[in-house]
Design an enzyme around this catalytic site. Structure first.
Site, PDB file in Angstrom:
ATOM      1  N   SER A 113      35.336   8.546   2.621  1.00  3.33           N
ATOM      2  CA  SER A 113      34.148   8.410   1.773  1.00  3.33           C
ATOM      3  C   SER A 113      34.561   7.879   0.398  1.00  3.33           C
ATOM      4  CB  SER A 113      33.407   9.748   1.691  1.00  3.33           C
ATOM      5  OG  SER A 113      32.124   9.580   1.148  1.00  3.33           O
ATOM      6  N   GLU A 205      31.861   2.550   7.091  1.00  2.00           N
ATOM      7  CA  GLU A 205      30.990   3.697   7.326  1.00  2.00           C
ATOM      8  C   GLU A 205      30.226   3.990   6.046  1.00  2.00           C
ATOM      9  OE1 GLU A 205      31.140   7.007   5.929  1.00  2.00           O
ATOM     10  OE2 GLU A 205      32.728   6.445   4.538  1.00  2.00           O
ATOM     11  N   HIS A 275      30.856  10.226   8.253  1.00  2.00           N
ATOM     12  CA  HIS A 275      30.454  11.591   7.926  1.00  2.00           C
ATOM     13  C   HIS A 275      29.966  12.307   9.185  1.00  2.00           C
ATOM     14  CE1 HIS A 275      30.629   9.595   4.055  1.00  2.00           C
ATOM     15  NE2 HIS A 275      30.536  10.767   3.456  1.00  2.00           N
TER      16      HIS A 275
END
Length: 302
Positions: A113, A205, A275
């Site tokens: 992330s 992502e 996630h």
């Protein structure tokens, strides 16, 4: 650039620094979970001094956060750095990270992330393979645990066939792995910390982004020329975004396919990256082969 350096694999008793370089943890219980999980992996946790600091949406001041990171990088007795969470804040640190220390003594860096900014920093400044994988406080499912162990302990392929992935544009490609969080990569466009996309397999992502915003960020990568340099794309999960039945939106796969089509490269969507509970640990910088027809991403760590 020379071939990226792979940090030594972690063995039992490896000393692992736990740090919070981005958003804060809110309870000591989260720290205890990370400590316990580190011990269960067979490693010795070394807690960063400021892991429970708070400065609004940041885990303490920039100075506190980067000091914890640099202290771990400079300590020859530390074998790995495991980030406790993402959120936001690592971009604020990149100019003051001791990348020379990472180059002198490569060590495992693990997180995902917002940690993408650290992955790209060490790729561009230290030429070291880093690991896009679970944070220290993440739920560790058997799938996630197995991939992590293959990546950082035994140097085996931590990826492979993505059983739930979809082929968007067929073909095969090979190259070094780059990528991570789409929002971070878009934000890094035009900076010295953007990764080298030339001939790379790009993994992407994100979380909490509506489809039109994913479209916009992919357009940024296209218009900057970044996507036109890659050899292939492996899209991960884009969770908590636009509902699939939202009549006011366009389908996510259509948007992802359009970007791959304009780039003219093989692409798959839905690999276990992002996630989610079951996720691969992806060694960024390592050589990979993408088979978009078989929905497979194979990584070489030998």
């Amino acid at each position: 650039m020379t071939h990226p350096i792979l940090p030594p694999p972690l063995s039992a008793g490896a000393r692992v620094a736990l740090i919070s370089p981005a958003s804060p943890l809110w309870t000591a219980r989260e720290v205890e979970l990370a400590r316990k999980q580190t011990v269960e992996m067979g490693w010795e946790p070394v807690m960063g001094e400021h892991v429970l600091e708070h400065d609004g949406y940041l885990a303490g001041s920039d100075e506190q956060r980067v000091n914890d990171l640099n202290r771990a990088l400079r300590d020859d007795d530390i074998d790995a750095i495991w980030c406790l969470r993402g959120g936001y804040g690592t971009m604020r640190l990149v100019e003051n990270v001791d990348t020379d220390a990472m180059r002198r003594h490569p060590k495992v860096l693990l997180g995902y992330s917002d940690i993408t900014a650290l992955h790209t920093t060490f790729a561009t400044r230290s030429n070291v393979v880093t690991f896009h994988g679970p944070t220290a406080r993440s739920k560790m499912t058997p799938f996630t645990h197995a991939s992590l162990m293959r990546a950082v302990c035994t140097n085996e392929d931590p990826c492979g066939k993505a059983n739930d992935a979809r082929s968007l544009r067929g073909g095969r490609a090979a190259g070094p792995l780059v990528g991570g969080n789409l929002a971070l990569l878009a934000a890094l466009c035009g900076t010295p910390y953007a990764p080298n996309y030339e001939g790379a397999i790009l993994v992407l992502e994100d979380v909490g982004e509506q489809t039109y915003r994913i479209d916009r960020m992919l357009r940024q990568l296209l218009l900057s020329g970044s996507l036109h340099k890659v050899a292939g794309i492996a899209y991960g999960q884009f969770t908590d975004g636009t509902k699939p039945d939202d009549a006011t939106s366009r389908a996510l796969d259509v948007v992802l396919h359009e970007a791959a089509e304009e780039a003219g490269v093989p692409a798959i969507a839905g690999i276990p990256l992002g996630h989610i509970d079951d996720q691969w640990t992806v060694p960024l910088g390592a050589h990979a082969e993408l088979d978009a027809d078989a929905c497979a991403l194979n990584v070489s760590l030998r």
